[in-house]
Design a protein around this motif. Sequence first.
Motif, mmCIF file in Angstrom:
data_model
loop_
_atom_site.group_PDB
_atom_site.id
_atom_site.type_symbol
_atom_site.label_atom_id
_atom_site.label_comp_id
_atom_site.label_asym_id
_atom_site.label_seq_id
_atom_site.Cartn_x
_atom_site.Cartn_y
_atom_site.Cartn_z
ATOM 1 N N LYS A 232 3.345 1.761 -12.013
ATOM 2 C CA LYS A 232 4.342 2.469 -11.217
ATOM 3 C C LYS A 232 4.484 1.848 -9.831
ATOM 4 O O LYS A 232 5.583 1.645 -9.326
ATOM 5 C CB LYS A 232 3.941 3.934 -11.071
ATOM 6 N N ALA A 233 3.320 1.574 -9.204
ATOM 7 C CA ALA A 233 3.347 1.049 -7.843
ATOM 8 C C ALA A 233 4.029 -0.311 -7.804
ATOM 9 O O ALA A 233 4.909 -0.561 -6.976
ATOM 10 C CB ALA A 233 1.934 0.947 -7.290
ATOM 11 N N TYR A 234 3.648 -1.203 -8.716
ATOM 12 C CA TYR A 234 4.207 -2.558 -8.685
ATOM 13 C C TYR A 234 5.671 -2.555 -9.078
ATOM 14 O O TYR A 234 6.472 -3.311 -8.533
ATOM 15 C CB TYR A 234 3.410 -3.490 -9.615
ATOM 16 N N ALA A 235 6.015 -1.705 -10.080
ATOM 17 C CA ALA A 235 7.398 -1.708 -10.546
ATOM 18 C C ALA A 235 8.343 -1.153 -9.488
ATOM 19 O O ALA A 235 9.523 -1.478 -9.477
ATOM 20 C CB ALA A 235 7.522 -0.903 -11.840
ATOM 21 N N SER A 236 7.825 -0.318 -8.573
ATOM 22 C CA SER A 236 8.720 0.254 -7.576
ATOM 23 C C SER A 236 8.789 -0.590 -6.312
ATOM 24 O O SER A 236 9.637 -0.353 -5.465
ATOM 25 C CB SER A 236 8.279 1.674 -7.229
ATOM 26 N N ALA A 237 7.911 -1.588 -6.164
ATOM 27 C CA ALA A 237 7.913 -2.398 -4.946
ATOM 28 C C ALA A 237 9.071 -3.383 -4.959
ATOM 29 O O ALA A 237 9.595 -3.729 -6.018
ATOM 30 C CB ALA A 237 6.600 -3.154 -4.816
ATOM 31 N N THR A 238 9.486 -3.836 -3.762
ATOM 32 C CA THR A 238 10.503 -4.883 -3.668
ATOM 33 C C THR A 238 9.953 -6.153 -4.328
ATOM 34 O O THR A 238 8.754 -6.407 -4.277
ATOM 35 C CB THR A 238 10.795 -5.204 -2.196
ATOM 36 N N ALA A 239 10.861 -6.976 -4.896
ATOM 37 C CA ALA A 239 10.419 -8.100 -5.717
ATOM 38 C C ALA A 239 9.421 -9.038 -5.027
ATOM 39 O O ALA A 239 8.358 -9.304 -5.581
ATOM 40 C CB ALA A 239 11.618 -8.877 -6.221
ATOM 41 N N PRO A 240 9.702 -9.558 -3.811
ATOM 42 C CA PRO A 240 8.729 -10.483 -3.226
ATOM 43 C C PRO A 240 7.385 -9.818 -2.953
ATOM 44 O O PRO A 240 6.340 -10.466 -3.043
ATOM 45 C CB PRO A 240 9.388 -10.949 -1.932
ATOM 46 N N VAL A 241 7.421 -8.510 -2.667
ATOM 47 C CA VAL A 241 6.168 -7.781 -2.432
ATOM 48 C C VAL A 241 5.397 -7.646 -3.738
ATOM 49 O O VAL A 241 4.189 -7.922 -3.800
ATOM 50 C CB VAL A 241 6.470 -6.396 -1.830
ATOM 51 N N ALA A 242 6.103 -7.272 -4.818
ATOM 52 C CA ALA A 242 5.441 -7.152 -6.112
ATOM 53 C C ALA A 242 4.853 -8.490 -6.523
ATOM 54 O O ALA A 242 3.735 -8.566 -7.042
ATOM 55 C CB ALA A 242 6.437 -6.670 -7.160
ATOM 56 N N ALA A 243 5.597 -9.583 -6.248
ATOM 57 C CA ALA A 243 5.107 -10.905 -6.622
ATOM 58 C C ALA A 243 3.858 -11.252 -5.826
ATOM 59 O O ALA A 243 2.899 -11.812 -6.356
ATOM 60 C CB ALA A 243 6.202 -11.943 -6.401
ATOM 61 N N LEU A 244 3.844 -10.897 -4.534
ATOM 62 C CA LEU A 244 2.646 -11.163 -3.736
ATOM 63 C C LEU A 244 1.494 -10.293 -4.217
ATOM 64 O O LEU A 244 0.333 -10.725 -4.222
ATOM 65 C CB LEU A 244 2.928 -10.893 -2.254
ATOM 66 N N PHE A 245 1.809 -9.063 -4.673
ATOM 67 C CA PHE A 245 0.759 -8.172 -5.155
ATOM 68 C C PHE A 245 0.098 -8.716 -6.421
ATOM 69 O O PHE A 245 -0.964 -8.229 -6.801
ATOM 70 C CB PHE A 245 1.327 -6.771 -5.447
ATOM 71 N N ALA A 246 0.749 -9.700 -7.075
ATOM 72 C CA ALA A 246 0.123 -10.295 -8.254
ATOM 73 C C ALA A 246 -1.252 -10.834 -7.909
ATOM 74 O O ALA A 246 -2.131 -10.905 -8.759
ATOM 75 C CB ALA A 246 1.003 -11.412 -8.815
ATOM 76 N N VAL A 247 -1.464 -11.192 -6.644
ATOM 77 C CA VAL A 247 -2.767 -11.732 -6.253
ATOM 78 C C VAL A 247 -3.729 -10.626 -5.822
ATOM 79 O O VAL A 247 -4.924 -10.850 -5.709
ATOM 80 C CB VAL A 247 -2.594 -12.797 -5.147
ATOM 81 N N MET A 248 -3.210 -9.391 -5.629
ATOM 82 C CA MET A 248 -4.087 -8.323 -5.135
ATOM 83 C C MET A 248 -5.142 -7.931 -6.161
ATOM 84 O O MET A 248 -6.287 -7.663 -5.799
ATOM 85 C CB MET A 248 -3.258 -7.100 -4.786
ATOM 86 N N THR A 249 -4.757 -7.877 -7.441
ATOM 87 C CA THR A 249 -5.769 -7.551 -8.447
ATOM 88 C C THR A 249 -6.793 -8.674 -8.532
ATOM 89 O O THR A 249 -7.944 -8.432 -8.855
ATOM 90 C CB THR A 249 -5.127 -7.367 -9.827
ATOM 91 N N LYS A 250 -6.341 -9.893 -8.201
ATOM 92 C CA LYS A 250 -7.259 -11.039 -8.277
ATOM 93 C C LYS A 250 -8.313 -10.969 -7.185
ATOM 94 O O LYS A 250 -9.356 -11.612 -7.295
ATOM 95 C CB LYS A 250 -6.470 -12.343 -8.178
#
Lengths: 505, 122
Positions: A232-250
Motif C-alpha cells: 500500500k505504502a509503495y503503491a501510493s507513493a510518487t513514482a520516483p519516490v517509490a523507485a528510490l524506496f526500492a533500496v529501502m528494504t535492501k
Amino acid sequence: MNHWLTAPILIPLLGGILQVFMGYAPISLRRTLAIATTVLLLASTIILVVLASDDSYRLYAFGNWQPPFGIVLVLDRLAALMLVLTAILAIFCHIFAIGGADEGNRQFHGLFLFQLMGLNIAFLTGDLFNLFVAFEVLLIASYGLLMHGGGRARSIPGLHYVVLNLAGSAIFLISVGMIYSVTGTLNMADLALKIPELAGENMSIVKAGGMMLLVVFALKAALIPLCFWLPKAYASATAPVAALFAVMTKVGIYAILRVYLLVFGDDAGALANLGMDWLFPLALVTLTMGVIGALGADNLKTLVAWQVIISVGTLLAPIALGSAAGISAALFYLLSSTWTVGGLFLVAEMVANQRGSAKDKIVTAPRMRNRTFLSVLFLVGAVAAAGLPPLSGFFAKLLILQSVLSGSEMAWLWSVVLIGSFFTVIAYSRAGSIVFWRTVDGHIEEPRPLGGNVSVAAGALAGLSVVLVALAGPISEFTDATAAQLLNPGDYLEILKTPMVEGDN
Amino acid sequence: MELVFALVIGALTASGVYLLLRARTFPVVVGLTLISYGVNLFLFSSGRLATGAQPVLGTADGYADPLPQALVLTAIVIGFAMTAFVVVLSLRSLADHDDDHVDGHQESDATHTAQKPEETGK
C-alpha cells in the motif's frame, strides 16, 4: 583515517541544507543544484568502490577518537557496493523527478538528498547506535517523501508506515539497550570480540536482544509477517519516490548481512548464526506471499510493490544459508532486483499518465500514445524481474540456485524459487497483455508528451539489466570477493587496533 | 529502586502497546509516546542504576556510565520529532477522511463509503 569516507554523507548533507534555504528559489536553479549534488555523490561512491576493491578495511573515526570509544565509519566491499547501488538508483530517480514530479513541494529535493544521506550513513557506520540514528534519518526523510504529492489516498498508507516504523524504532532501542547493558559497547567490531566470551544469563540477554534486532531488520526488509505495510505504502507513493524506496528494504537486508555475519557470525560461540534457522523458512514464505500478492494485484504499482517482497524473499533465502556462493549470488541479485524494480515503478507511472482515468489499473483502456516505447520498457523490466533469460534476473537466480546443491534446503529453495518465478511470469504477462494489448475505442484527454528526462531515467534503469549481463564477469568477481570478505570477519576486528594519535596511516 | 524502576517501565510499555493496538489515531499516538517513555527509561537503566554517582571520573566514589545518558538524549530528541510528525499526520488523516479511524473509516462504514467512491478519493 581516510577522509573520503565522509564524502557520501557530507555531499547530500550540504546539498540538502542548500535546498532547505532555497525553497523559494527558481525551480530550475534548485533542480540544477540537486542533480549536481547527486552526480557528485555518484562520483564519490565510485571512488569508494575503487578504494574498497583492494580488500582492506578503511576507517574514519569521528573526532579522531580511537574505536571502540568513538563513532567510526568503516568502508569495505559490501558498504561500497551498497553505496554505488544507491547512488546509481538515486541519480535516475532524480532525473525522473525533475521531469515534473518534484513540483508541488518546495522541499522535495531537500528530503530526497537527506534520504540519501541517511542511507549512506547506514551503509558506512560501524556502530550499532549510529545505525539506529541512520535509520531514523532515512525514515523521517522517507515519511516526507511518501506524502509528497499530497492527496487523500496517501494519508492512510503514510500513517500506517510511520506508526509501524516508530514501533520498530522502539524495538531497535530496546535491543540496543539489552546488548549494551551486557557488553558495554555498541561498536560492531568490539561486539564481535565480546559476544563469544559471554555465558549464562548475560548470554541470554544478548540472545534476546539479537533476536529483537532481527525483528527490526525484518520489518525494514519487509520479511513476512512484517511485510503487509509495504504494497500500500509503495503503491501510493510518487513514482520516483517509490523507485528510490526500492533500496529501502535492501537497507534491512544490508543490516542483517552486516550484523549477523560480523557480530553473530560463525565465531560467536554459543550465539553463532543466531536466528538464521528462522530466516530461511520465513524467506521462502515471504517469496510465496509476494507471488500470491503479485497475482492478485489490480494495478501496476501494486504489482511492482509485491515484486519488492518477492525479491526480499529470494535475497534472504541464500543469505540465511550463509555459504560464500550464496551470499555472492544474493549480492548480484540485489543489484539486479533493486534497479529493475526501480525502473518498473517509473514505467508504471509513465503508463498511468497516458491512460486517463484508468491510471495504472490492470483494465482495458484506450490506446496509449507511446505504447511501443512503454511496452518495450515494461517487457525488459518484467523479464529482468521475473528472471527469464537473457537479462540479469535470470543469471542472478541461476547463481542463487547453483549455490545450494544438496540437502532438503536445495529441494525447498529450488522448488519455491522456480515455481514462484513461473507464477511471477504469469502475473506480469497477465498485466502486460491487458494493459498494452487489449485496448478499447474511446477518447482520453491528450496526455503530456513524454519528457526527455522521464524517458531517459526509466530507459536507463531498465537498460541496467542488460549492462549487468554484459559486465556479469567483473561484477560477480566483485561480489565473490565481497562474500569472502564478509565471511572472514577477523580482519574487520583489526580496525580496533588502528592508531589514532599518529594521524594518517 | 530496581523493582520500582522495572515496574514503571513495564507499566508504561504495557499501556503503550495496549493503546497502540486501538483503532483510533489519538490512542495510537498516546501509545507511541508511552512506549517511547518506557524505552527511554529502559535505555537509561542499561548503564546500571546508581544513586549519587556522576558521569565524571574522580568526582565521587562511584561513577555513572555516561554513554546511556547520551543515547537516551538522542532517543528523546528523535522520539519527540517523530511524535510531532505523527500528530500532524493524524490530523491530516482526520481532515481528509472526516474520521480518526486508523484505516480512514470503520468496517461498518465500508459498504456505506463504497457506494460513494467519489468521497473515498480512491
